[in-house]
Enzyme design. Structure first.
Site, short mmCIF file in Angstrom:
data_model
loop_
_atom_site.label_atom_id
_atom_site.label_comp_id
_atom_site.label_asym_id
_atom_site.label_seq_id
_atom_site.Cartn_x
_atom_site.Cartn_y
_atom_site.Cartn_z
N GLU A 256 0.88 -1.18 0.00
CA GLU A 256 0.00 0.00 0.00
C GLU A 256 0.91 1.22 0.00
O GLU A 256 1.47 1.58 1.04
CB GLU A 256 -0.89 0.00 1.26
CG GLU A 256 -1.89 -1.13 1.34
CD GLU A 256 -3.05 -0.96 0.37
OE1 GLU A 256 -3.22 0.14 -0.21
OE2 GLU A 256 -3.79 -1.93 0.17
N CYS A 290 -2.33 9.62 2.03
CA CYS A 290 -1.95 8.89 0.81
C CYS A 290 -2.98 9.09 -0.29
O CYS A 290 -2.64 9.18 -1.46
CB CYS A 290 -1.75 7.41 1.10
SG CYS A 290 -3.17 6.62 1.87
P1 NDP Z 1 8.12 5.19 4.79
O1 NDP Z 1 8.16 4.41 3.54
O2 NDP Z 1 9.24 6.10 5.09
O3 NDP Z 1 7.98 4.23 6.06
C1 NDP Z 1 6.91 3.31 6.18
C2 NDP Z 1 7.26 2.29 7.24
O4 NDP Z 1 8.37 1.50 6.78
C3 NDP Z 1 7.71 2.89 8.56
O5 NDP Z 1 7.24 2.10 9.63
C4 NDP Z 1 9.22 2.80 8.46
O6 NDP Z 1 9.85 2.80 9.71
C5 NDP Z 1 9.39 1.47 7.78
N1 NDP Z 1 10.69 1.26 7.15
C6 NDP Z 1 11.62 2.18 6.80
N2 NDP Z 1 12.69 1.57 6.20
C7 NDP Z 1 12.41 0.24 6.18
C8 NDP Z 1 13.10 -0.91 5.70
N3 NDP Z 1 14.28 -0.83 5.11
N4 NDP Z 1 12.50 -2.12 5.84
C9 NDP Z 1 11.29 -2.24 6.41
N5 NDP Z 1 10.59 -1.18 6.91
C10 NDP Z 1 11.13 0.05 6.79
O7 NDP Z 1 6.73 5.99 4.75
P2 NDP Z 1 6.20 7.07 5.78
O8 NDP Z 1 6.12 6.49 7.14
O9 NDP Z 1 6.95 8.33 5.59
O10 NDP Z 1 4.69 7.24 5.26
C11 NDP Z 1 4.35 8.06 4.21
C12 NDP Z 1 4.14 7.28 2.94
O11 NDP Z 1 3.15 6.27 3.15
C13 NDP Z 1 3.58 8.15 1.81
O12 NDP Z 1 4.21 7.80 0.60
C14 NDP Z 1 2.11 7.75 1.80
O13 NDP Z 1 1.49 8.02 0.57
C15 NDP Z 1 2.18 6.31 2.11
N6 NDP Z 1 0.89 5.81 2.60
C16 NDP Z 1 0.19 4.93 1.83
C17 NDP Z 1 -1.06 4.49 2.24
C18 NDP Z 1 -1.85 3.50 1.44
O14 NDP Z 1 -2.76 2.90 2.00
N7 NDP Z 1 -1.57 3.28 0.17
C19 NDP Z 1 -1.67 4.97 3.49
C20 NDP Z 1 -0.83 5.88 4.23
C21 NDP Z 1 0.40 6.28 3.78
P3 NDP Z 1 10.39 4.17 10.36
O15 NDP Z 1 9.29 5.18 10.30
O16 NDP Z 1 10.69 3.76 11.72
O17 NDP Z 1 11.58 4.57 9.51
#
Ligand code: NDP
Length: 517
Positions: A256, A290
């Site tokens: 997602e 998102c």
């Molecule tokens: P990120 O991609 O930065 O992070 C998402 C999650 O992945 C966080 O928990 C993060 O941890 C974790 N993460 C980071 N690096 C890794 C890795 N190498 N391996 C596994 N997990 C990892 O997104 P954001 O948190 O900044 O969220 C915003 C994004 O999410 C936007 O692009 C938005 O559009 C999208 N989004 C999509 C939705 C949908 O349903 N399609 C709904 C809501 C948001 P940590 O934060 O601790 O780094």
């Protein structure tokens, strides 16, 4: 329970996990409004994540053994717990994410509604049922059921820290799986609260839903451990890393990801309603949604009126952290630079910035972005091509709705979108041809509040679906069974079949199917 007591519970819960895993490294989560520390949480390393998943494996068996009614009853208890403590959870969301309390209530309401739907529809969608056996196996009964996968890893973002992960958690649990959830490092307290609430509401299977906290490395560990499926919600860039890590263990993934959603405003649209929806879709939650509206394509017939209406409505918005504020600060300060770059790129390429922009006097403090409307932005500008994830909106004049659709679809993303038109047939036609997983007509974001509808994207917005029947099936494997009811005198799948059997079969097939040309 007061917020202070609740935070004690959350911290105790997290501390309990630290002790159990002997993890020593910790990190702080801070309030984006004040910078105050909200909580201190362990950074779960790979060993700690592995122990948590191992406990979840045992819990998955207990959880699956409860059957549909047992699980439904416990999911109802959990939803009741969340509903009774909605204000406490909303306060925590406000503190950790910065969004207004009312928006947090709306988010939690949606999550509770999805929990109810998932629990209520799991048996009907997934339970054992008979299907038609077909001509060749007419003497057999055929059965289909959708069985749980085991342990689902859920990695979530910070922007909707309750609603977004619950789209996976609720459906995975209802399908009979245990869940290990890794919240964003920006909202660990909300994640820990959700897991503590589960333990309080469902004390007999406490490990069916657990939380691990930490940064990206903890999420990466969850991919490697491995789990039986990894449900990821976040950016496309991180999604690619997660897929690569999961490929090592052939762990299936649900993606997602982000979006660059467009709204089409057609000649006959209700312009005031369209402007109201565009402003909410673009600016609520500080634009950190998102499925937020980032681009509007308005036909020449309505463009001037639409721009005037949006401009008037945006001027009434007030970013801030008090009870009167319409939206809060950017949750992640690093996002501000991206938003500023998109606005500056657009301005440098000749766009008109009609409100907000990068003017520091337009915001109450550092950490906020003023509501910003950009006109005449070139289609190759970053404000059009990249996810901005801030309170900005581009509005572009187009000849007609066909050109609007062509431009709306000219993106690598494809999450959602909206169409405003008075003609039902026209609107439905545009909605169906929009290259996105979800589209709402004459409103924005509504599909997310309909539990029966699947939620997910195409292209760089990801694949797989949460919510609805598809969302339940996403966390299962289809199991097919046949049972011979009566033995036929001639068994074609036996070395003992008569020589002429194949000829007889070919004649029958010729009679049944051969006449079709
Ligand atoms: P990120 O991609 O930065 O992070 C998402 C999650 O992945 C966080 O928990 C993060 O941890 C974790 N993460 C980071 N690096 C890794 C890795 N190498 N391996 C596994 N997990 C990892 O997104 P954001 O948190 O900044 O969220 C915003 C994004 O999410 C936007 O692009 C938005 O559009 C999208 N989004 C999509 C939705 C949908 O349903 N399609 C709904 C809501 C948001 P940590 O934060 O601790 O780094």
């Amino acid at each position: 329970m007061s917020l202070a007591e609740q935070m004690d519970t959350v911290t105790d819960a997290a501390a309990g996990t630290v002790d159990r895993h002997a993890t020593t490294q910790t990190f702080e989560s801070t309030a984006p409004t004040t910078g105050a520390v909200v909580g201190v949480f362990p950074v779960h390393d790979e060993a700690a994540v592995g122990e948590t998943v191992a406990r979840a494996r045992t819990a998955a068996e207990q959880w699956a053994a409860l059957g549909w009614d047992g699980r439904k009853q416990r999911l109802s208890a959990y939803r009741g717990y969340l509903a009774r403590r909605m204000h406490e959870l909303a306060d925590l969301v406000y503190r950790e994410n910065g969004k207004p309390h009312a928006d947090a209530i709306l988010e939690i309401t949606l999550a509770v509604d999805h929990l109810a739907w998932a629990a209520g529809h799991a048996r009907k969608t997934l339970g054992l049922r008979k299907v038609a056996s077909g001509m060749l196996a007419a003497n057999h009964a055929a059965y289909l059921e959708y069985q749980p996968l085991g342990v689902i890893g859920v990695i979530g973002p910070w922007n909707y820290p309750v609603f977004t992960p619950m789209g996976s958690i609720a459906y995975a649990l209802a399908a009979g799986n245990a869940v290990v959830f890794k919240p964003s490092e920006h909202t660990p307290a909300v994640g820990a609260w959700l897991a503590a609430a589960w333990r309080a509401a469902v004390p007999d299977v406490p490990d069916a839903f657990q939380v691990v906290t930490g940064n990206g490395s903890t999420g990466a560990a969850l991919c490697r451990v491995p789990v039986d499926k990894l449900a990821f919600t976040g950016s496309a860039a991180t999604g690619k890393k997660v897929m690569a890590a999961c490929a090592e263990t052939l762990t299936p993934v649900l993606m997602e990801l982000g979006g660059k959603d467009a709204m089409i405003v057609d000649d006959d649209a209700d312009v005031v309603a369209a402007a109201d929806a565009a402003v909410w879709g673009a600016m609520s939650n500080g634009g950190q949604t998102c499925i937020g509206i980032e681009r509007v394509y308005a036909t020449s017939a309505v463009y001037d009126r639409f721009v005037a209406e949006v401009t008037a409505q945006v001027q009434k918005l007030r970013p801030g952290s008090d009870g009167e504020a319409t939206y809060g600060p950017m949750t992640m300060s690093s996002q501000i630079d991206i938003v500023r770059r998109h606005v500056a790129d657009a301005a440098a390429a000749g766009a008109r910035v009609v409100t907000g922009g990068t003017d520091p006097d337009a915001v109450p403090a550092e950490g906020y972005v003023a509501p910003t409307v950009l006109l005449d932005v070139p289609e190759d500008s970053s404000a059009i091509t990249e996810e901005t994830f801030g309170p900005t909106l581009t509005i572009t004049r187009v000849r007609d709705a066909e050109e609007a659709l062509e431009r709306a679809n000219a993106t690598s993303y494809g999450l959602a979108g909206a169409v405003f038109s008075a003609s039902k047939d026209r609107a439905m036609d545009l909605a169906r041809r929009m290259r996105s997983g979800m589209t709402s007509v004459n409103s924005v974001l509504t599909f997310a509040s309909v539990p029966a509808l699947p939620f997910g994207g195409v292209g760089e917005s990801g694949f797989g679906r949460i919510h609805g029947e598809d969302g339940l099936k996403e966390f299962t494997r289809a199991k097919a069974i046949t049972r011979q009811r009566v033995a036929l005198p001639v068994n074609l799948m036996s070395f003992g079949r008569p020589e002429k059997a194949a000829d007889a079969l070919a004649r029958v097939m010729g009679m049944v199917h051969g006449r079709h040309r």
